[in-house]
Design an enzyme around this catalytic site. Structure first.
Site, PDB file in Angstrom:
ATOM      1  N   GLU A 260      38.302  45.459  33.644  1.00 28.24           N
ATOM      2  CA  GLU A 260      39.357  45.394  34.635  1.00 28.24           C
ATOM      3  C   GLU A 260      40.016  44.041  34.478  1.00 28.24           C
ATOM      4  O   GLU A 260      39.391  43.012  34.700  1.00 28.24           O
ATOM      5  CB  GLU A 260      38.746  45.533  36.033  1.00 28.24           C
ATOM      6  CG  GLU A 260      39.783  45.852  37.065  1.00 28.24           C
ATOM      7  CD  GLU A 260      39.487  45.162  38.368  1.00 28.24           C
ATOM      8  OE1 GLU A 260      38.379  45.290  38.870  1.00 28.24           O
ATOM      9  OE2 GLU A 260      40.393  44.467  38.851  1.00 28.24           O
ATOM     10  N   CYS A 299      43.132  40.873  42.413  1.00 27.75           N
ATOM     11  CA  CYS A 299      43.539  41.668  41.251  1.00 27.75           C
ATOM     12  C   CYS A 299      44.530  42.747  41.662  1.00 27.75           C
ATOM     13  O   CYS A 299      45.271  43.253  40.840  1.00 27.75           O
ATOM     14  CB  CYS A 299      42.318  42.267  40.575  1.00 27.75           C
ATOM     15  SG  CYS A 299      41.180  43.041  41.713  1.00 27.75           S
TER      16      CYS A 299
HETATM   17  P1  NDP Z   1      38.070  34.736  32.431  1.00 27.47           P
HETATM   18  O1  NDP Z   1      38.425  35.914  31.610  1.00 27.47           O
HETATM   19  O2  NDP Z   1      38.097  33.420  31.781  1.00 27.47           O
HETATM   20  O3  NDP Z   1      36.608  34.894  33.014  1.00 27.47           O
HETATM   21  C1  NDP Z   1      36.129  36.103  33.570  1.00 27.47           C
HETATM   22  C2  NDP Z   1      34.627  36.150  33.432  1.00 27.47           C
HETATM   23  O4  NDP Z   1      34.277  36.182  32.057  1.00 27.47           O
HETATM   24  C3  NDP Z   1      33.931  34.914  33.990  1.00 27.47           C
HETATM   25  O5  NDP Z   1      32.695  35.308  34.540  1.00 27.47           O
HETATM   26  C4  NDP Z   1      33.714  34.072  32.774  1.00 27.47           C
HETATM   27  O6  NDP Z   1      32.682  33.146  32.917  1.00 27.47           O
HETATM   28  C5  NDP Z   1      33.377  35.128  31.764  1.00 27.47           C
HETATM   29  N1  NDP Z   1      33.559  34.707  30.383  1.00 27.47           N
HETATM   30  C6  NDP Z   1      34.527  33.944  29.859  1.00 27.47           C
HETATM   31  N2  NDP Z   1      34.357  33.826  28.536  1.00 27.47           N
HETATM   32  C7  NDP Z   1      33.258  34.539  28.225  1.00 27.47           C
HETATM   33  C8  NDP Z   1      32.543  34.782  27.018  1.00 27.47           C
HETATM   34  N3  NDP Z   1      32.961  34.302  25.867  1.00 27.47           N
HETATM   35  N4  NDP Z   1      31.439  35.535  27.079  1.00 27.47           N
HETATM   36  C9  NDP Z   1      31.004  36.062  28.234  1.00 27.47           C
HETATM   37  N5  NDP Z   1      31.638  35.848  29.402  1.00 27.47           N
HETATM   38  C10 NDP Z   1      32.749  35.101  29.399  1.00 27.47           C
HETATM   39  O7  NDP Z   1      38.956  34.805  33.667  1.00 27.47           O
HETATM   40  P2  NDP Z   1      39.050  33.830  34.931  1.00 27.47           P
HETATM   41  O8  NDP Z   1      38.028  34.245  35.913  1.00 27.47           O
HETATM   42  O9  NDP Z   1      39.075  32.413  34.538  1.00 27.47           O
HETATM   43  O10 NDP Z   1      40.471  34.232  35.423  1.00 27.47           O
HETATM   44  C11 NDP Z   1      41.551  33.976  34.579  1.00 27.47           C
HETATM   45  C12 NDP Z   1      42.632  34.987  34.830  1.00 27.47           C
HETATM   46  O11 NDP Z   1      42.128  36.300  34.810  1.00 27.47           O
HETATM   47  C13 NDP Z   1      43.276  34.839  36.156  1.00 27.47           C
HETATM   48  O12 NDP Z   1      44.167  33.795  36.210  1.00 27.47           O
HETATM   49  C14 NDP Z   1      43.904  36.209  36.280  1.00 27.47           C
HETATM   50  O13 NDP Z   1      45.118  36.232  35.601  1.00 27.47           O
HETATM   51  C15 NDP Z   1      42.929  37.123  35.613  1.00 27.47           C
HETATM   52  N6  NDP Z   1      42.086  37.823  36.569  1.00 27.47           N
HETATM   53  C16 NDP Z   1      42.279  39.141  36.743  1.00 27.47           C
HETATM   54  C17 NDP Z   1      41.547  39.844  37.627  1.00 27.47           C
HETATM   55  C18 NDP Z   1      41.704  41.303  37.755  1.00 27.47           C
HETATM   56  O14 NDP Z   1      40.825  41.943  38.253  1.00 27.47           O
HETATM   57  N7  NDP Z   1      42.796  41.879  37.365  1.00 27.47           N
HETATM   58  C19 NDP Z   1      40.530  39.220  38.476  1.00 27.47           C
HETATM   59  C20 NDP Z   1      40.393  37.825  38.227  1.00 27.47           C
HETATM   60  C21 NDP Z   1      41.118  37.191  37.284  1.00 27.47           C
HETATM   61  P3  NDP Z   1      32.969  31.591  33.160  1.00 27.47           P
HETATM   62  O15 NDP Z   1      33.676  31.488  34.458  1.00 27.47           O
HETATM   63  O16 NDP Z   1      31.620  30.997  33.192  1.00 27.47           O
HETATM   64  O17 NDP Z   1      33.810  31.145  32.006  1.00 27.47           O
END
Ligand code: NDP
Length: 685
Positions: A260, A299
């Protein structure tokens, strides 16, 4: 006094485990003060998965759906008792109390909904049947039934920063109900709240060890160790999601991967909903609410506001005025209406996205750079006033349909015809939700059907549901949450659909006797047992396949006329021979279907007080062959499914009921649903 930041730990392999490194400092979103340190280095991630598979998996699978539903209910109630602790911690994330409500009570409520659905909609078994028995042979000796059984691996849930509690609970509830252990990896920025919640969950002792593990920090090489029995879900940015979905182990083992990600959700003002209508006012309220709740970090928030060209100016003015009144400040302050973004980095991200959106759109209300706060420090806290943009030529634009500014930012765009409104909503290339505000049925039909294939959920807002509507931005446990295309292509929640995601569907073929043994459900052709009347048996004595073949009864003209007069059902097919004969389905006057069902009950019941406590309905009632005067009916009633109820002195019994005529033709077929005592006579209290 300076308090040292809390050192977050992971709960893995049965113990709370700190990372071995220095870790990352996490700061309060609104004050910038240090809150926690997070680090997962030193964890053996292969062992974490193995612990879930070996220790928790067998214990969860040994429980029935009702056992697991009961466990979730107890857990949800225990968490609700501790909610104030979560609210206090939630302030660090920048969330106001109403924002925290979505996350905390919304999350716990979601878990409780799954508990209740598991109890009501699933049988008290360990395997589910899916769909009807398929006949594969003329004589009925070879049939098939789809079954669903829990995957034997671990579900890895990688969550976003915006809902540290809801994001975890909405995923672990269906997973645990299915019988699968979970590993939760919250986004680092707000992981202190998830960690606190997991501590309270583990403290309850309600979950079997290993059913829930938590990784505070990076998941390291965990994905290298996933197998075809594991599942991975991801919520966050599309770029990370795509990277994880393409992980070699995920691809090589066909691991179920639910994503998602970014979603350019739209809300459409109907052409009928101009200024002065209740729908216009509702729309202004909803867009404002979606932009400011959780500081726009939802989201499902409305990113694109699609409005009839004629009403755009009035709309921009109304939104600008309302948004301008949003008091921005410390989330714990009673006058604050909007709190902070999750971090200063997140604010910088949103500002950068606004600059990109400016390629297509102009700012018409609010400023991304000048921050006005009613409390707190505008620079140390990640504050950002709502920013409304306007894009005059949305069909020629790309940025407004592609770039998600994950904050209090929306773009208004005009349309000239409802077809154009639909087309604009689709230019998001697949979103979680769209809404349309209209009171016109034709507009509702055109826009909903046009937008539906591109969306996981569509909400219609109007005056009739103004007070009761849950709103554009609320994903609900019984409804599907997810969307096609850009939104990730996944589906979460959706009631029991979400549970089945963690189960394998298998087509089982064989003879009825053995299939019945596998599913625990009597099926046509399986052996039947005949001794005492099955209504004389308590649940302790009743067996699947216990069967009663009744005496017979002939239906007469007098019966039908009496029933017609008595009930008032004088439909011509029962009363008027000429009219009945003119009907393509009948040769003459026929007996009422409900008369047949009533006679059937008269034939199969055992009238004396006994273990059968109540009849609570029938399922799948079909009248298959007309019954004419002089036809003779006989009933075959077979115990099909037994569901003892936990914590009660009774359970539900489903009976296969087949009514046949003198030629052996089935005239009616249905399931009779009864409540039956576990013991009879009832055991002394
Ligand atoms: P990220 O994609 O950076 O992170 C999402 C999750 O993935 C976090 O738990 C993160 O952990 C984890 N993650 C990141 N890199 C890895 C990896 N290589 N391996 C395993 N897990 C990983 O998104 P953000 O949360 O920083 O949000 C950034 C953007 O995402 C927002 O600005 C928005 O645009 C979008 N977003 C969309 C949503 C939706 O449902 N549509 C909800 C939330 C965000 P960690 O934090 O430790 O890096």
């Amino acid at each position: 006094m300076t308090v040292a930041p809390r050192r977050l730990e992971s709960y893995v392999c049965g113990s709370w485990t700190p990372g071995t490194g220095e870790g990352q400092l996490l700061r309060d979103a609104a004050t910038g003060d240090p809150v926690a340190r997070i680090d997962s280095s030193g964890i053996d991630f292969a062992a974490v998965l193995e612990h879930g598979r070996r220790v928790a998996g067998p214990r969860l699978r040994a429980m029935s759906f009702h056992d697991r539903a009961g466990m979730l209910k107890a857990l949800g109630l225990a968490l609700m008792e501790r909610k104030e602790e979560f609210y206090a911690e939630s302030l660090h994330t920048g969330a106001t109390r109403p924002d925290g409500w979505i996350d905390i009570e919304g999350g716990i409520g979601t878990m409780l909904t799954f508990a209740s659905k598991g109890r009501r909609e699933l049988p008290n078994t360990r395997v589910l049947t899916d769909g009807a028995v398929e006949g594969l042979s003329k004589d009925g000796s070879f049939v098939a039934q789809h079954i669903l059984s829990p995957l034997q691996g671990v579900a890895v849930h990688i969550n976003a920063f915006n809902f540290p509690i809801w994001g975890m609970l909405e995923k672990i509830a269906p997973t645990l109900l299915a019988g699968m252990p979970c590993v939760v990896k919250p986004a680092s920025q707000t992981a202190y709240l998830t960690e606190l919640c997991v501590r309270r969950i583990i403290d309850t002792g309600l979950l079997p060890e290993g059913a829930l593990q938590l990784i505070s920090g990076s998941v390291g090489d965990l994905l290298d160790h996933v197998t075809g029995q594991d599942a991975v879900t991801f919520t966050g940015s599309a770029s990370t999601g795509r990277r994880l979905k393409a992980h070699p182990a995920v691809i090589a083992n066909s691991v179920r991967f639910t994503m998602e990600a970014d979603s350019l959700n739209a809300s459409i003002l109907g052409p009928d909903a101009g200024p002065g209508t209740p729908e216009f006012d509702l729309f202004v309220k909803e867009v404002t609410r979606e932009m400011t709740a959780k500081a726009g970090q939802k989201c499902t928030a409305i990113r694109r506001v699609i409005a009839p060209r004629a009403h755009v100016q009035a709309l921009v003015e109304a939104l600008g005025e309302r948004l301008g009144k949003t008091a921005l400040g410390l989330p714990g302050d009673a006058t604050t209406r909007m709190g902070a973004l999750a971090s200063l980095e997140q604010r910088a991200e949103v500002r950068a996205r606004i600059r990109e959106l400016q390629a297509d759109a102009e700012i018409v209300a609010g400023s991304p750079d000048e921050v006005r706060v009613s409390s707190g420090d505008a620079e140390r806290g990640a504050f950002l006033n709502p920013v409304l943009m306007y894009c005059d030529r949305p069909f020629a634009a790309t940025a407004v349909h592609d770039i998600e500014a994950f904050g209090p930012v929306s773009t208004v765009m005009p349309y000239d015809t409802p077809e154009e409104a639909v087309e604009l909503s689709r230019m998001g290339k697949g979103s979680l939700v769209t809404s349309v505000f209209t009171d016109d049925p034709a507009v509702a039909e055109e826009i909903v059907l046009g937008a539906a294939p591109f969306h996981g959920r569509v909400l219609i807002g109007n005056r009739a549901s103004a007070k009761t509507s849950t709103g554009h931005g609320s994903p609900l446990a019984p409804l599907v949450h997810g969307g096609p295309g850009r939104a990730g292509g996944g589906e979460e929640m959706g009631g029991i659909r979400g549970v089945k995601h963690y189960m394998q569907r298998t087509a089982v073929q064989g003879c009825p006797r053995l299939l019945s043994a596998v599913t625990g459900r009597w099926i046509e052709g399986a052996p039947a047992l005949h001794d005492v009347h099955p209504f004389r048996k308590s649940l302790a004595e009743l067996r699947i396949g216990d069967q009663l073949v009744t005496a017979s009864r002939t239906v007469t003209l007098e019966d039908v006329e009496h029933f017609a007069r008595f009930t008032g059902d004088t439909f011509y097919a029962h009363m008027d021979a000429a009219a009945a004969k003119a009907n393509p389905f009948f040769e003459d006057r026929v007996a009422h279907g409900y008369l047949i069902a009533s006679f059937a009950a008269g034939l199969f019941v055992e009238p004396n007080p006994g273990p059968v406590l109540a009849n609570y309905g029938v399922d799948n009632l079909r009248f298959l062959t007309p019954v004419y005067f002089g036809d003779t009916l006989q009933v075959r009633l077979t115990c099909k499914e037994i569901n003892p109820r936990a914590n009660a002195e009774h359970g539900e019994v489903r009976w296969d009921c087949q009514v046949s005529n003198q030629d052996g033709a089935v005239v009616a077929q249905y399931d009779v649903l009864t409540m039956v005592a576990k013991h009879w006579p009832p055991e002394a209290m």
